[in-house]
Design a protein around this motif. Structure first.
Motif, PDB file in Angstrom:
ATOM      1  N   LYS A   1       0.843  -1.208   0.000  1.00 46.60           N
ATOM      2  CA  LYS A   1       0.000   0.000   0.000  1.00 46.60           C
ATOM      3  C   LYS A   1       0.872   1.249   0.000  1.00 46.60           C
ATOM      4  O   LYS A   1       0.594   2.226  -0.682  1.00 46.60           O
ATOM      5  N   SER A   2       1.923   1.202   0.789  1.00 46.52           N
ATOM      6  CA  SER A   2       2.789   2.366   0.927  1.00 46.52           C
ATOM      7  C   SER A   2       3.555   2.617  -0.371  1.00 46.52           C
ATOM      8  O   SER A   2       3.703   3.757  -0.817  1.00 46.52           O
ATOM      9  N   ALA A   3       4.005   1.531  -1.013  1.00 41.04           N
ATOM     10  CA  ALA A   3       4.799   1.672  -2.233  1.00 41.04           C
ATOM     11  C   ALA A   3       3.972   2.308  -3.358  1.00 41.04           C
ATOM     12  O   ALA A   3       4.506   2.957  -4.256  1.00 41.04           O
ATOM     13  N   ALA A   4       2.649   2.131  -3.292  1.00 38.25           N
ATOM     14  CA  ALA A   4       1.785   2.661  -4.349  1.00 38.25           C
ATOM     15  C   ALA A   4       1.489   4.151  -4.172  1.00 38.25           C
ATOM     16  O   ALA A   4       0.793   4.750  -4.979  1.00 38.25           O
ATOM     17  N   ASP A   5       2.004   4.750  -3.104  1.00 38.92           N
ATOM     18  CA  ASP A   5       1.699   6.150  -2.789  1.00 38.92           C
ATOM     19  C   ASP A   5       3.014   6.883  -2.552  1.00 38.92           C
ATOM     20  O   ASP A   5       3.713   6.625  -1.587  1.00 38.92           O
ATOM     21  N   GLU A   6       3.334   7.821  -3.462  1.00 39.69           N
ATOM     22  CA  GLU A   6       4.673   8.416  -3.350  1.00 39.69           C
ATOM     23  C   GLU A   6       4.803   9.418  -2.199  1.00 39.69           C
ATOM     24  O   GLU A   6       5.900   9.813  -1.841  1.00 39.69           O
ATOM     25  N   THR A   7       3.686   9.773  -1.572  1.00 44.23           N
ATOM     26  CA  THR A   7       3.789  10.653  -0.400  1.00 44.23           C
ATOM     27  C   THR A   7       3.926   9.835   0.884  1.00 44.23           C
ATOM     28  O   THR A   7       3.901  10.373   1.981  1.00 44.23           O
ATOM     29  N   SER A   8       4.035   8.505   0.726  1.00 46.63           N
ATOM     30  CA  SER A   8       3.969   7.660   1.921  1.00 46.63           C
ATOM     31  C   SER A   8       5.337   7.179   2.399  1.00 46.63           C
ATOM     32  O   SER A   8       6.225   6.882   1.609  1.00 46.63           O
ATOM     33  N   HIS A   9       5.456   7.088   3.715  1.00 45.96           N
ATOM     34  CA  HIS A   9       6.635   6.478   4.331  1.00 45.96           C
ATOM     35  C   HIS A   9       6.182   5.180   4.987  1.00 45.96           C
ATOM     36  O   HIS A   9       5.186   5.144   5.706  1.00 45.96           O
ATOM     37  N   PHE A  10       6.929   4.100   4.729  1.00 46.74           N
ATOM     38  CA  PHE A  10       6.601   2.806   5.321  1.00 46.74           C
ATOM     39  C   PHE A  10       7.552   2.518   6.480  1.00 46.74           C
ATOM     40  O   PHE A  10       8.769   2.548   6.317  1.00 46.74           O
ATOM     41  N   ILE A  11       6.971   2.249   7.629  1.00 50.39           N
ATOM     42  CA  ILE A  11       7.792   1.893   8.798  1.00 50.39           C
ATOM     43  C   ILE A  11       7.975   0.381   8.755  1.00 50.39           C
ATOM     44  O   ILE A  11       7.033  -0.367   8.983  1.00 50.39           O
TER      45      ILE A  11
END
Ligand SMILES: *Cc1c(COP(=O)(O)O)cnc(C)c1O
Length: 425
Positions: free
Chosen positions: A216-226
């Protein structure tokens, strides 16, 4: 109270049979040899510690519960003589509990690593957008909720990591999503939703929740994955605990040296918290500290990595991965942590679920301290050290009556009153 004696064996077959064991790490090296092999060291811990100090005025402002400690998130180190006499009739050692169960904000050890990573990410964004400069007062960062609301954070969790990331991210203003495994307790999901956090639930285990979060995070460039399975930031956030513990030991006049070795018992899930703390403690105390992890017999992912020589899911050796200790319900250890621990960790104890609630009650009855079931596993670690195989180890490292033992009580403060009553009744 009658409590079944905890008598682990050192036979490695115990791992495969879901039987209780003491594993001694034969690959451990002296710190002077093991620490230089790692690609990070004390400078990284100090950097994390300084970052937490920069954020202290902000934390104090947003979380008034941290006023007394000036925005520093820390827990007390408490001596537990009544617990000690309940566990051992004639022990000359000193026993303490490091009460991370009382940590502000997330009420668990995740208030160290989880919150640290959210703050570090926030500092990077704030610098990029020119919200702060060197020497800025970070307190004012709470005026930029609108900007942070354009960014997302995702994390996979069995419960407590989600609480720490969710609560802190929501306080800053992020769009935060927690991907919960089937082990997560309902109250943890409810509490997060109350704070405006999006909670996704999965019928599968922790590894699978992490995978969904990562996608899910990889599909959103504003996202940071912990990434709990592979995060150096989480690791360093946890490691700062060692600097704080050193000060507490000094303040309480508790020596740590060759004649007074320190033994620490750390509940282990994916490994980040116990691994980061062990890394920090070895930097600070060298070979005078002995760090033992504690895992459930059905989900001993770190022990599996040690015995197999690689991080594989516990299902590969026929174990279910199912445990009542929700904070420890992890099928596969972090590669980053396993490789850092290979030559540093001293050993590990595994415990049956059926021991957790009796230990939780014993601590409550003897010391009036409440911890959650996962954290209660640490008590078994100390009991294991009092058992014949543990005594043999103590003698082999020359530890006599001068030794100090610390149970790392990793969580409990946010457990709701009705659940708490059920656990201690
Ligand atoms: C997360 C957690 C642990 C273990 O930390 P890991 O980083 O997963 O090894 C231990 N106890 C409690 C209560 C936790 O929430």
């Amino acid at each position: 109270m009658t409590m079944q004696l905890y008598l682990p064996t050192t036979d490695k077959k115990a791992l495969y049979n879901a039987a209780e064991m003491l594993f001694l790490n034969r690959d451990r090296l002296p710190c002077s040899e093991a620490l230089p092999l790692l690609p990070f060291g004390m400078p990284e811990i100090l950097d994390a510690s300084e970052r937490l100090e920069r954020f202290a005025p902000f934390i104090k402002r947003v979380f008034p519960e941290t006023c007394e400690s000036n925005g520093i998130i820390e827990s007390p180190l408490i001596e537990t003589p009544h617990l000690l006499s309940a566990l051992s009739r004639n022990s000359q050692v000193r026993l303490f509990v490091k009460m991370d169960a009382l940590l502000p904000i997330a009420g668990s050890v995740k208030s160290r690593g989880g919150i640290y990573e959210v703050l570090k990410h926030t500092e990077e964004l704030a610098l990029k957008h020119g919200l702060i400069k060197e020497n800025s007062d970070y307190k004012n960062l709470c005026e930029y909720r609108e900007l942070f609301s354009k960014y997302a954070i995702h994390v996979g969790s069995t419960g407590n990591l989600g609480l720490s990331i969710g609560i802190m991210s929501a306080a800053i203003g992020y769009k935060v999503t927690v991907h919960m495994s089937c082990d997560a307790k309902q109250w943890k999901k409810d509490l997060l939703r109350e704070k405006g956090v999006t909670v996704m639930e999965y019928a599968a285990d922790y590894q699978s929740a992490v995978r969904h979060g990562r996608e899910k995070s990889a599909a959103d460039e504003t996202s940071h994955f912990i990434d709990d399975e592979n995060s150096l930031d989480l690791f360093m956030g946890y490691a700062v605990a060692a600097l704080r513990l050193k000060k507490q030991l000094e303040t309480q006049n508790i020596p740590v040296d060759k004649a007074h070795p320190l033994f620490v018992y750390l509940p282990c899930g994916v490994g980040g918290a116990p691994g980061g703390i062990t890394f920090g403690l070895k930097q600070v105390f060298g070979d005078d500290v002995h760090c033992f992890f504690v895992e459930p017999v059905n989900a001993p992912c770190m022990l599996t990595a040690f015995i197999k020589g690689e991080c594989v899911p516990v299902s590969e050796i026929g174990l279910s991965g199912v445990t009542e200790a929700d904070g420890l319900a992890v099928p596969c250890a972090s590669k980053l942590v396993y490789s850092a621990m290979k030559q540093l960790m001293d050993g590990e104890f595994t415990v049956q679920d059926s021991r957790l609630i009796p230990r939780l009650r014993l601590l409550y009855e003897t010391e009036e301290l409440f911890i959650e079931p996962s954290a209660a596993s640490a008590i078994c670690g100390f009991e294991g050290m009092l058992s014949p195989v543990g005594q043999e180890y103590l003698q082999s490292v020359g530890a006599g009556c001068g030794s100090t033992h610390i149970l790392w009580a990793t969580g409990g403060r946010l457990v709701p009153e009705n659940e708490r009553r059920q656990l201690i009744k």
